[in-house]
Design a protein around this motif. Sequence first.
Motif, PDB file in Angstrom:
ATOM      1  N   GLU A  60       3.877   7.404   4.606  1.00  0.00           N
ATOM      2  CA  GLU A  60       4.071   7.769   6.004  1.00  0.00           C
ATOM      3  C   GLU A  60       5.546   7.900   6.358  1.00  0.00           C
ATOM      4  OE1 GLU A  60       1.952   4.879   8.327  1.00  0.00           O
ATOM      5  OE2 GLU A  60       0.002   5.545   7.579  1.00  0.00           O
TER       6      GLU A  60
ATOM      7  N   ASP B 165       0.828  -1.191   0.000  1.00  0.00           N
ATOM      8  CA  ASP B 165       0.000   0.000   0.000  1.00  0.00           C
ATOM      9  C   ASP B 165       0.874   1.257   0.000  1.00  0.00           C
ATOM     10  OD1 ASP B 165      -1.874   2.029   0.423  1.00  0.00           O
ATOM     11  OD2 ASP B 165      -3.007   0.854   1.885  1.00  0.00           O
TER      12      ASP B 165
ATOM     13  N   ASP C 237       1.192   3.377   3.254  1.00  0.00           N
ATOM     14  CA  ASP C 237       2.184   2.993   4.257  1.00  0.00           C
ATOM     15  C   ASP C 237       3.548   3.595   3.934  1.00  0.00           C
ATOM     16  OD1 ASP C 237       0.208   1.498   5.510  1.00  0.00           O
ATOM     17  OD2 ASP C 237       0.765  -0.349   4.452  1.00  0.00           O
TER      18      ASP C 237
END
Length: 179
Positions: A54, A48, A51
Amino acid sequence: MDKPRLAWAITGSGHYIEECLAFLLTLKDVDLYISQAGEEVLRMYGIDLKDIREQMPVYRDKTASSPPVGHFYKGIYHTFVMAPATSNTVAKCVLGIADSLVTNLYSQAGKCRVPSIVYPCDIAPEMETTAPGNKKFMVYPRKIDLEGTAKLRSFEYTTVVESVDELISKVNERLKSLT
């Protein structure tokens, strides 16, 4: 910007992509560039982008002129890593075609004398690779694909690696040389 960063590009190859990404996510001061095919492959492997975002800035191949390549001219990057790299991307780089975000990044890195480290998916006449679900299988790169990888080895400011371990070693060597 306090110090130059590392630019990393992912293309549409699944060749040990999970291992490449696992290493990438251990690094600091990295910007990630993803080709359109790279986005598709990440989804196929269940990775993803949220993720990843981040942990680092993510640039996607969504424009014709690839404006982020200008970062090389501003000294924002000390190194460009392309891992894994498809045979299509390698062929374009060898021919000097810079018609996508990733091929344009490679071109501009070279023009700015920024070292590139490339992990092509086609490195030997017979090789094991991984499919989604961590399934191992054999592939047999074509002669033309192997010739592209060989030609890329001769390019200035370019280091071609043949394994994830060698990729990790060369990136770490490069980072250590900058301190």
